[in-house]
Design a protein around this motif. Structure first.
Motif, PDB file in Angstrom:
ATOM      1  N   ASP A  40       8.443   5.526   5.744  1.00  0.00           N
ATOM      2  CA  ASP A  40       8.265   4.157   5.535  1.00  0.00           C
ATOM      3  C   ASP A  40       9.593   3.678   5.523  1.00  0.00           C
ATOM      4  N   ALA A  41      10.445   4.140   6.587  1.00  0.00           N
ATOM      5  CA  ALA A  41      11.418   3.443   7.272  1.00  0.00           C
ATOM      6  C   ALA A  41      11.389   1.775   7.527  1.00  0.00           C
ATOM      7  N   SER A  42      12.038   1.103   7.999  1.00  0.00           N
ATOM      8  CA  SER A  42      12.917   0.199   8.884  1.00  0.00           C
ATOM      9  C   SER A  42      12.401   0.751  10.777  1.00  0.00           C
ATOM     10  N   VAL A  43      11.299  -0.062  11.421  1.00  0.00           N
ATOM     11  CA  VAL A  43      11.378   0.412  12.410  1.00  0.00           C
ATOM     12  C   VAL A  43      12.228  -0.192  13.833  1.00  0.00           C
ATOM     13  N   PRO A  44      11.670  -1.252  12.619  1.00  0.00           N
ATOM     14  CA  PRO A  44      13.111  -2.402  14.255  1.00  0.00           C
ATOM     15  C   PRO A  44      15.049  -1.930  13.730  1.00  0.00           C
ATOM     16  N   ALA A  45      14.915  -1.473  12.661  1.00  0.00           N
ATOM     17  CA  ALA A  45      16.250  -0.823  12.213  1.00  0.00           C
ATOM     18  C   ALA A  45      17.025  -0.176  12.795  1.00  0.00           C
TER      19      ALA A  45
END
Length: 405
Positions: A40-45
């Motif tokens: 559930d983290a930012s894929v783009p980041a």
């Protein structure tokens, strides 16, 4: 696809670096995106962090150590930023490890072993210390210490590849050097054989043609006044020509294959035929005297031939440059050494002028023959008049003679 990529790179380092960086990003991107989605983290980041770790690989061939330092720095930044990301996961670090491994592999393959292991240890130390600080606690200790394995494994693989490349390069170099040495040795032997045959042809042709020329002159001079002696001179021309043909046939036979049955098998001339040689010169108008001292004891065939050819060439030069004159041949058989001397009294009044400067092919051949058997030869004008040739040829059991007799 692999073949197309190989043709596109074409052995150019810049294209190879671009291909490696792109492959690194494309291989790690799906795993990185799936990991970010699962946590559930930012894929783009996550993808941006992966891109930042792969960008230094674009110049890994030119600056391998700085590139490794840059990828490790991205890894340190990743470790520091993990606690501040939403829903941090205890094993979230790992995005830049692939780029770190590729960079350290490049360091190991492009530098020496000491530099590679120093760089790998520094990378492992930096990542491990950062992880111990950021993720403190005994439950995180095994995972933190596990960061040591990835950099060391990359360096070990790169070092093994570099060692294998150096081994293959050394094997190829030794093979090429052996091939060059073999070719040089073959050329040297061919040159030596060519020079040996050239000496034989020169000695045979120069000697017999000189005698034929002298006997033809005698026959021409006596044809009207003394036909009987002219007839004898013509007989000697016939015999000399036959002998020349026989020796030429034997010499040319050296060029044939050893298995060719048509190759002649006449024995090589030696001192046993010295009397016949001197008689031929006497018939051509050269007064030759022979002196012997001692008896030969185990005269090797090559030395026997060398002594015969030196005497033959020296008397041929005497007849050619001095004309009808007096010459002396002396053979001195000492323990372990054969000394032979050929000297003449120079041209008679009104005869040919000068005996040459001693630098013709015949003189060169005499020096080469003497050196080939380990002997020496000196030649030059006598103090008052005439010319002198002296050779010292070693015999079995003797020592190599000095440079001067």
């Amino acid at each position: 696809m692999t073949e197309m990529l190989r043709r596109w790179c074409g052995g150019r380092p810049r294209r190879v670096d671009v291909a490696v960086a792109l492959a690194c990003f494309l291989v790690a991107a799906p795993v990185t995106a799936a990991t970010a989605y699962h946590r559930d983290a930012s894929v783009p980041a996550y993808l941006l962090l992966l891109l930042a770790s792969c960008l230094p690989l674009l110049v890994r061939s030119r600056w391998p150590v700085p590139v490794a330092a840059a990828t490790v720095l991205v890894g340190v930044v990743e470790l520091v930023l993990i606690p501040f990301t939403p829903a941090p996961h205890p094993d979230a670090f790992g995005i830049s490890l692939f780029a770190v491994g590729v960079a350290l592999y490049a360091v190991a393959t492009r530098t020496d072993r000491r530099t590679a292991w120093r760089t790998g240890c520094c990378a492992a130390g930096a990542l491990t210390l950062t992880a111990l600080v950021v993720r403190s606690g005994l439950e995180e200790l095994p995972q933190n210490l596990g960061l040591i394995a990835w950099p060391c494994l990359s360096v070990a693989i790169g070092d093994a590849v570099r060692s294998r490349r150096e081994l293959l390069a050394s094997v190829v170099e030794r093979a090429e050097r052996a091939e060059r040495t073999r070719e040089e040795e073959a050329r040297r032997r061919v040159t030596e054989e060519r020079m040996r045959i050239a000496r034989e042809l020169h000695d045979v042709v120069a000697h017999h043609i000189t005698l034929v020329n002298a006997q033809a002159g005698v026959a021409h001079h006596l044809m009207r006044t003394d036909p009987e002696h002219a007839y004898q001179a013509l007989e000697r021309i016939r015999d000399t020509s036959r002998a020349a043909l026989d020796e030429l046939r034997a010499t040319v036979g050296l060029l044939r294959h050893s298995g060719d049955r048509a190759a002649p098998r006449e024995p090589a001339p030696g001192l046993a035929g010295l009397d016949d040689l001197l008689d031929a010169f006497r018939h051509s108008g050269l007064d030759v005297a022979l002196e012997r001292a001692g008896e030969p004891d185990g005269l090797p065939p090559i030395t026997d031939l060398t002594a015969y050819r030196i005497i033959q060439e020296a008397l041929t030069n005497t007849h050619k440059h001095a004309g009808p004159t007096t010459a002396r041949v002396r053979l001195d058989f000492a323990p372990g050494l054969l000394r032979l001397t050929v000297e003449d009294d120079g041209p008679a009044a009104g005869g040919p002028q000068g005996a040459g400067d001693g630098t013709g092919h015949g003189m060169i051949g005499m020096h080469e023959r003497a050196r080939a058997v380990g002997g020496t030869l000196t030649a030059g004008p006598r103090p008052r008049r005439g010319f002198r040739v002296h050779a010292a040829l070693p015999l079995p059991g003797g020592r190599r003679p000095g440079c001067r007799p």
